[in-house]
Structure formats: C-alpha cells, structure tokens
Scaffold this motif. Structure first.
Motif, mmCIF file in Angstrom:
data_model
loop_
_atom_site.group_PDB
_atom_site.id
_atom_site.type_symbol
_atom_site.label_atom_id
_atom_site.label_comp_id
_atom_site.label_asym_id
_atom_site.label_seq_id
_atom_site.Cartn_x
_atom_site.Cartn_y
_atom_site.Cartn_z
ATOM 1 N N TYR A 282 0.805 -1.218 0.000
ATOM 2 C CA TYR A 282 0.000 0.000 0.000
ATOM 3 C C TYR A 282 0.839 1.269 0.000
ATOM 4 N N ARG B 4 1.520 7.422 1.031
ATOM 5 C CA ARG B 4 0.527 6.361 1.161
ATOM 6 C C ARG B 4 -0.692 6.747 0.347
ATOM 7 N N LEU B 5 -1.028 5.916 -0.642
ATOM 8 C CA LEU B 5 -2.126 6.245 -1.544
ATOM 9 C C LEU B 5 -3.414 5.503 -1.259
ATOM 10 N N TYR B 6 -3.333 4.296 -0.732
ATOM 11 C CA TYR B 6 -4.500 3.436 -0.640
ATOM 12 C C TYR B 6 -4.943 3.247 0.797
ATOM 13 N N TYR B 7 -6.153 2.708 0.962
ATOM 14 C CA TYR B 7 -6.674 2.422 2.286
ATOM 15 C C TYR B 7 -6.113 1.092 2.782
ATOM 16 N N GLY C 186 -2.530 13.345 5.860
ATOM 17 C CA GLY C 186 -3.482 12.523 5.136
ATOM 18 C C GLY C 186 -4.893 12.718 5.664
ATOM 19 N N SER D 170 1.195 3.797 8.491
ATOM 20 C CA SER D 170 0.061 4.701 8.395
ATOM 21 C C SER D 170 -1.208 3.951 8.021
ATOM 22 N N SER E 297 -3.603 6.314 7.108
ATOM 23 C CA SER E 297 -4.164 7.566 6.640
ATOM 24 C C SER E 297 -3.888 7.748 5.151
ATOM 25 N N GLN E 298 -4.934 7.655 4.347
ATOM 26 C CA GLN E 298 -4.789 7.805 2.903
ATOM 27 C C GLN E 298 -4.223 9.187 2.571
ATOM 28 N N TYR E 299 -3.305 9.220 1.635
ATOM 29 C CA TYR E 299 -2.604 10.422 1.146
ATOM 30 C C TYR E 299 -1.616 10.995 2.155
ATOM 31 N N CYS E 300 -1.266 10.226 3.145
ATOM 32 C CA CYS E 300 -0.249 10.624 4.118
ATOM 33 C C CYS E 300 1.119 10.670 3.433
#
Length: 177
Positions: free
Chosen positions: A15, A26-29, A57, A154, A156-159
């Motif tokens: 992820y 970090r892009l995904y859940y 994120g 993480s 947190s998406q988009y972190c």
C-alpha cells in the motif's frame, strides 16, 4: 557496520509508494508500514532519527517506531510482535507482546502535518525516547534489546512522510545518550 540510511523499497507494504528512499507516500486504504534498509546495530550506543510529517493525510493515523526483521508490515508499528510505535492520532505508545490485542498507553501529544517526530534507541540504557519538534518527550520504552529497524506506518490515505537518518541537521539538539 552499516547504519540505516533510507527506506528499503523492497521491504514494505504494497500500500505504500516511495519516490526517493527517504519520502513515503501512502495512496490506498489499509494499514501499512515500511522498514529501513539496515537494522540499527546494537553495538551503537544510541541511534536517533526524525520523521517530518509532510501531510497527515485523511485521518492522521501515523505510527513511528522500530521493529524486528520478521514484524508484519501490513499493520502499524506496535501492533505486531517485535514492533514498537508512537501513534499521532491518539498520542499513545503501542507494544505488542503476543498476548491478546495490543492496547495503547498514553504517552505524548498528538502529531500532524508540519510536526517532526524523533525516535532514539539507546542501547547503553536499553531505553527509547521520542521527540516532537525538537523537544524530548521522555522515556517511552524500557528493556529494549536486540536488533531493530526504524519503521513508519500509516492508516491515513494520502499521508506523506520524510525521514532524516542524519543526512541533515536534526531538530533535536539534545544528547541522545
């Protein structure tokens, strides 16, 4: 004696995406983590690193810590055997000892975008302390023994996080011993 100098792009959750070896996006859940390219040699008196929170994120669930080579990277630091973590969303410390579900212990302030969190493993005293924006938060863990890798995680998406293993000046100017 090799010291950690970057994130290991081959030793991470699927992820996580990494662009430089020092920055993690970090892009995904889903929970995820990444380990450094080398363990901290226990022969070191102490080892300190800092993580800049570039973007918290979606929900600022970020963990900074250290782990064993066999720790699962599909969970946050401190939520798998052999890993330890300080989490930004609740300010708690996590250490999984293999009995039931890990629960956090209150430790320090929350952290988010713009903060710098440092982590020092002191092998002389077998303790760990964290810093926030250059301020020592006190002893977090005791009786630390063995070989550990710095890690971050993480949920947190988009972190976005960036590590400093010593290639530039630290915010913490105190003594790491």
């Amino acid at each position: 004696m090799d010291l950690p100098t970057a994130w290991n792009l081959n030793d991470k959750s699927s992820y996580l995406m990494d662009s430089s070896g020092l920055r993690v996006l970090r892009l995904y859940y889903g929970p995820c983590a990444i380990r450094a390219n080398h363990p901290i040699p226990p022969q070191c008196k102490s080892f300190y690193f800092e993580v800049d929170i570039i973007d918290k994120g979606v929900n600022k669930i970020i963990g900074i810590g250290f782990c064993k080579k066999k720790s699962n990277l599909n969970v946050m630091p401190g939520l798998d055997y052999g890993s330890y973590g300080y989490h930004g969303d609740d300010g708690k410390l996590f250490l999984y000892l293999g009995r039931g579900r890990p629960c956090g212990n209150p430790y320090g302030p929350l952290f988010s975008t713009g903060d710098t969190i440092g982590c020092c493993l002191n092998f002389t005293t077998n303790t760990v302390f964290y810093t926030k924006n250059g301020i020592n938060l006190g002893i977090a863990f005791r009786n630390i023994k063995g070989s550990f890798y710095p890690c971050v995680g993480s949920m947190s998406q988009y972190c976005s996080l960036e590590v400093n293993f010593g290639s530039r000046k630290f915010k913490f100017a105190g003594n790491a011993e």
